[in-house]
Design a protein around this motif. Structure first.
Motif, PDB file in Angstrom:
ATOM      1  N   PRO A   1       0.862  -1.338  -0.082  1.00 27.39           N
ATOM      2  CA  PRO A   1      -0.100   0.002   0.124  1.00 27.39           C
ATOM      3  C   PRO A   1       0.875   1.203   0.094  1.00 27.39           C
ATOM      4  O   PRO A   1       1.731   1.285   0.463  1.00 27.39           O
TER       5      PRO A   1
ATOM      6  N   SER B   1       0.700   5.714  -1.158  1.00 26.81           N
ATOM      7  CA  SER B   1       0.095   6.981  -1.741  1.00 26.81           C
ATOM      8  C   SER B   1       0.452   7.028  -3.114  1.00 26.81           C
ATOM      9  O   SER B   1      -0.327   7.514  -4.090  1.00 26.81           O
TER      10      SER B   1
ATOM     11  N   THR C   1       7.343   6.182  -8.037  1.00 31.74           N
ATOM     12  CA  THR C   1       8.900   6.216  -8.319  1.00 31.74           C
ATOM     13  C   THR C   1       9.677   5.216  -8.696  1.00 31.74           C
ATOM     14  O   THR C   1       8.955   3.999  -8.430  1.00 31.74           O
TER      15      THR C   1
ATOM     16  N   ILE D   1      11.058  -1.925  -5.047  1.00 37.04           N
ATOM     17  CA  ILE D   1      10.126  -2.693  -4.024  1.00 37.04           C
ATOM     18  C   ILE D   1       9.230  -3.528  -4.712  1.00 37.04           C
ATOM     19  O   ILE D   1       8.960  -4.596  -4.093  1.00 37.04           O
TER      20      ILE D   1
ATOM     21  N   ASN E   1      -3.625   8.698   2.703  1.00 38.30           N
ATOM     22  CA  ASN E   1      -3.058   8.866   3.636  1.00 38.30           C
ATOM     23  C   ASN E   1      -3.630  10.466   4.205  1.00 38.30           C
ATOM     24  O   ASN E   1      -3.645  11.136   3.479  1.00 38.30           O
TER      25      ASN E   1
ATOM     26  N   LYS F   1      -2.118  13.796   3.861  1.00 38.52           N
ATOM     27  CA  LYS F   1      -1.418  14.462   2.487  1.00 38.52           C
ATOM     28  C   LYS F   1      -2.511  15.004   1.450  1.00 38.52           C
ATOM     29  O   LYS F   1      -3.476  13.999   1.395  1.00 38.52           O
TER      30      LYS F   1
ATOM     31  N   PHE G   1      -8.423   1.619  -2.840  1.00 40.51           N
ATOM     32  CA  PHE G   1      -9.319   1.457  -1.855  1.00 40.51           C
ATOM     33  C   PHE G   1      -9.652   2.619  -0.897  1.00 40.51           C
ATOM     34  O   PHE G   1      -8.688   3.273  -0.608  1.00 40.51           O
TER      35      PHE G   1
ATOM     36  N   LEU H   1      -9.823   1.446   5.904  1.00 42.77           N
ATOM     37  CA  LEU H   1      -8.664   1.254   6.544  1.00 42.77           C
ATOM     38  C   LEU H   1      -8.127  -0.131   5.660  1.00 42.77           C
ATOM     39  O   LEU H   1      -8.549  -1.140   5.284  1.00 42.77           O
ATOM     40  N   LEU H   2      -6.635  -0.080   5.856  1.00 41.04           N
ATOM     41  CA  LEU H   2      -5.984  -0.943   5.184  1.00 41.04           C
ATOM     42  C   LEU H   2      -6.228  -2.418   5.899  1.00 41.04           C
ATOM     43  O   LEU H   2      -6.339  -3.402   5.058  1.00 41.04           O
TER      44      LEU H   2
ATOM     45  N   ARG I   1      13.628   3.106   3.979  1.00 46.35           N
ATOM     46  CA  ARG I   1      14.663   3.841   3.483  1.00 46.35           C
ATOM     47  C   ARG I   1      15.497   4.167   4.731  1.00 46.35           C
ATOM     48  O   ARG I   1      16.733   3.487   4.697  1.00 46.35           O
TER      49      ARG I   1
ATOM     50  N   TYR J   1       7.676   5.442  12.442  1.00 49.33           N
ATOM     51  CA  TYR J   1       6.401   5.712  11.775  1.00 49.33           C
ATOM     52  C   TYR J   1       5.929   4.381  11.270  1.00 49.33           C
ATOM     53  O   TYR J   1       4.733   4.018  11.391  1.00 49.33           O
TER      54      TYR J   1
ATOM     55  N   ALA K   1      15.126  -0.507   1.185  1.00 49.97           N
ATOM     56  CA  ALA K   1      15.274   0.109  -0.088  1.00 49.97           C
ATOM     57  C   ALA K   1      16.615  -0.049  -0.714  1.00 49.97           C
ATOM     58  O   ALA K   1      17.557  -0.173   0.112  1.00 49.97           O
TER      59      ALA K   1
ATOM     60  N   SER L   1      11.660  10.190  -2.642  1.00 50.59           N
ATOM     61  CA  SER L   1      10.463  10.222  -2.127  1.00 50.59           C
ATOM     62  C   SER L   1       9.338  10.816  -3.278  1.00 50.59           C
ATOM     63  O   SER L   1      10.095  11.943  -4.007  1.00 50.59           O
TER      64      SER L   1
ATOM     65  N   ARG M   1       7.449  13.460  -2.865  1.00 50.75           N
ATOM     66  CA  ARG M   1       7.521  14.775  -2.693  1.00 50.75           C
ATOM     67  C   ARG M   1       8.879  15.433  -3.392  1.00 50.75           C
ATOM     68  O   ARG M   1       8.843  16.430  -4.011  1.00 50.75           O
TER      69      ARG M   1
HETATM   70  N1  COA Z   1      11.126   4.502  -2.853  1.00 49.77           N
HETATM   71  C1  COA Z   1      11.008   5.641  -3.003  1.00 49.77           C
HETATM   72  N2  COA Z   1      10.057   6.270  -2.157  1.00 49.77           N
HETATM   73  C2  COA Z   1       9.338   5.776  -1.109  1.00 49.77           C
HETATM   74  C3  COA Z   1       9.581   4.600  -0.800  1.00 49.77           C
HETATM   75  C4  COA Z   1      10.452   3.772  -1.777  1.00 49.77           C
HETATM   76  N3  COA Z   1      10.915   2.381  -1.303  1.00 49.77           N
HETATM   77  N4  COA Z   1       8.987   3.933   0.248  1.00 49.77           N
HETATM   78  C5  COA Z   1       8.193   4.937   0.702  1.00 49.77           C
HETATM   79  N5  COA Z   1       8.681   6.084  -0.260  1.00 49.77           N
HETATM   80  C6  COA Z   1       8.063   7.398  -0.114  1.00 49.77           C
HETATM   81  C7  COA Z   1       6.786   7.693  -0.723  1.00 49.77           C
HETATM   82  O1  COA Z   1       6.919   8.168  -2.072  1.00 49.77           O
HETATM   83  C8  COA Z   1       6.020   8.816   0.125  1.00 49.77           C
HETATM   84  O2  COA Z   1       6.708  10.114  -0.224  1.00 49.77           O
HETATM   85  P1  COA Z   1       5.880  11.490   0.058  1.00 49.77           P
HETATM   86  O3  COA Z   1       5.538  11.660   1.678  1.00 49.77           O
HETATM   87  O4  COA Z   1       6.786  12.454  -0.359  1.00 49.77           O
HETATM   88  O5  COA Z   1       4.398  11.076  -0.627  1.00 49.77           O
HETATM   89  C9  COA Z   1       6.756   8.450   1.577  1.00 49.77           C
HETATM   90  O6  COA Z   1       7.854   7.747   1.124  1.00 49.77           O
HETATM   91  C10 COA Z   1       6.054   7.575   2.251  1.00 49.77           C
HETATM   92  O7  COA Z   1       4.673   7.338   1.790  1.00 49.77           O
HETATM   93  P2  COA Z   1       3.991   6.176   1.210  1.00 49.77           P
HETATM   94  O8  COA Z   1       4.989   4.755   1.461  1.00 49.77           O
HETATM   95  O9  COA Z   1       3.332   5.987   0.065  1.00 49.77           O
HETATM   96  O10 COA Z   1       3.359   5.805   2.402  1.00 49.77           O
HETATM   97  P3  COA Z   1       2.196   6.711   2.941  1.00 49.77           P
HETATM   98  O11 COA Z   1       2.856   7.245   4.294  1.00 49.77           O
HETATM   99  O12 COA Z   1       1.866   8.034   2.094  1.00 49.77           O
HETATM  100  O13 COA Z   1       0.831   5.812   2.860  1.00 49.77           O
HETATM  101  C11 COA Z   1      -0.562   4.355   3.866  1.00 49.77           C
HETATM  102  C12 COA Z   1       0.690   5.157   4.013  1.00 49.77           C
HETATM  103  C13 COA Z   1      -1.405   5.007   2.457  1.00 49.77           C
HETATM  104  C14 COA Z   1      -0.072   3.108   3.497  1.00 49.77           C
HETATM  105  C15 COA Z   1      -1.363   4.250   4.915  1.00 49.77           C
HETATM  106  O14 COA Z   1      -1.866   5.812   5.294  1.00 49.77           O
HETATM  107  C16 COA Z   1      -2.687   3.638   5.084  1.00 49.77           C
HETATM  108  O15 COA Z   1      -2.634   2.289   5.321  1.00 49.77           O
HETATM  109  N6  COA Z   1      -3.971   4.444   4.728  1.00 49.77           N
HETATM  110  C17 COA Z   1      -5.122   3.520   4.785  1.00 49.77           C
HETATM  111  C18 COA Z   1      -5.784   4.022   5.819  1.00 49.77           C
HETATM  112  C19 COA Z   1      -5.610   3.026   7.281  1.00 49.77           C
HETATM  113  O16 COA Z   1      -5.558   2.194   7.146  1.00 49.77           O
HETATM  114  N7  COA Z   1      -4.797   4.194   8.023  1.00 49.77           N
HETATM  115  C20 COA Z   1      -4.440   3.646   8.997  1.00 49.77           C
HETATM  116  C21 COA Z   1      -2.931   3.046   9.068  1.00 49.77           C
HETATM  117  S1  COA Z   1      -2.427   2.191  10.915  1.00 49.77           S
END
Ligand code: COA
Length: 162
Positions: free
Chosen positions: A7, A9, A14, A20, A38, A41, A70, A73-74, A91, A98, A120, A128, A130
């Motif tokens: 999962p 965002s 990238t 991964i 998320n 964001k 979706f 909740l995950l 990474r 977190y 990673a 990332s 961003r």
């Molecule tokens: N390579 C490059 N970038 C990576 C990376 C990798 N291997 N792994 C993570 N990142 C980056 C992402 O691009 C992202 O960058 P950004 O902050 O600039 O957008 C950041 O690291 C982390 O984001 P990501 O891995 O996309 O996770 P997220 O924190 O945005 O998403 C969810 C988390 C969506 C999985 C989480 O919010 C979720 O499960 N949401 C559903 C609702 C839920 O269940 N919430 C309760 C969770 S306990």
């Protein structure tokens, strides 16, 4: 059948995510790549666009992946889809705290689902979504950071936002 889920965002996907995805897809029979929300964001791309960019970036090469979006909740989605494990990429050490909190909460909500972490690859430690957007806004070279098909879509969207 072992089903994994990756999962994120993915705003946008990238090369770090792709790394991964490739490695995770060899660990399970099916890998669901899930565009999730998320709360913290505001996304540049709509969920449907992020799904289509992921499909374009990885579904040709990797056969056992499914890309979905979706809401909710995950943990609930994992139960619904009979997922065995959640894949997350780590990474830097900064990701750890977190990710640990998220993993513990997901375990509480869906006790049968494990979280697995892949380190990673070194060349993607600094990427990332961003940072990619930040470089692209100033016309920096992002060709080694994202799949080729993402570049025109990202540049077009950033231009329309200005
Ligand atoms: N390579 C490059 N970038 C990576 C990376 C990798 N291997 N792994 C993570 N990142 C980056 C992402 O691009 C992202 O960058 P950004 O902050 O600039 O957008 C950041 O690291 C982390 O984001 P990501 O891995 O996309 O996770 P997220 O924190 O945005 O998403 C969810 C988390 C969506 C999985 C989480 O919010 C979720 O499960 N949401 C559903 C609702 C839920 O269940 N919430 C309760 C969770 S306990």
């Amino acid at each position: 059948m072992q089903i994994g889920i990756y999962p994120g965002s993915f705003d946008p996907v990238t090369n770090g995510h792709l790394d991964i995805i490739k490695r995770a897809s060899s660990l399970c029979d099916k890998l669901i790549i899930a565009v999730a929300r998320n709360q913290d964001k505001r996304s540049l791309f709509a969920a449907e666009e992020r799904v289509s960019m992921l499909i374009e970036s990885c579904c040709g090469d990797i056969k056992n992946v499914e890309v979905v979006h979706f809401n909710g909740l995950l943990a609930d989605y994992c139960i619904k889809r009979d997922v065995s494990f959640i894949i997350r990429g780590l990474r830097a050490i900064a990701d750890y705290e977190y990710e640990y909190a998220i993993a513990l909460m997901n375990k509480r909500l869906a006790p049968g689902v494990e979280s697995l972490f892949l380190m990673a690859s070194a060349e993607y430690l600094f990427i990332s979504s961003r940072i990619v957007k930040e470089v692209a806004v100033y016309n920096g070279d992002i060709s080694s950071l994202v799949p080729e098909c993402i570049i025109p879509r990202l540049m077009k969207r950033l231009r329309s936002e200005q």
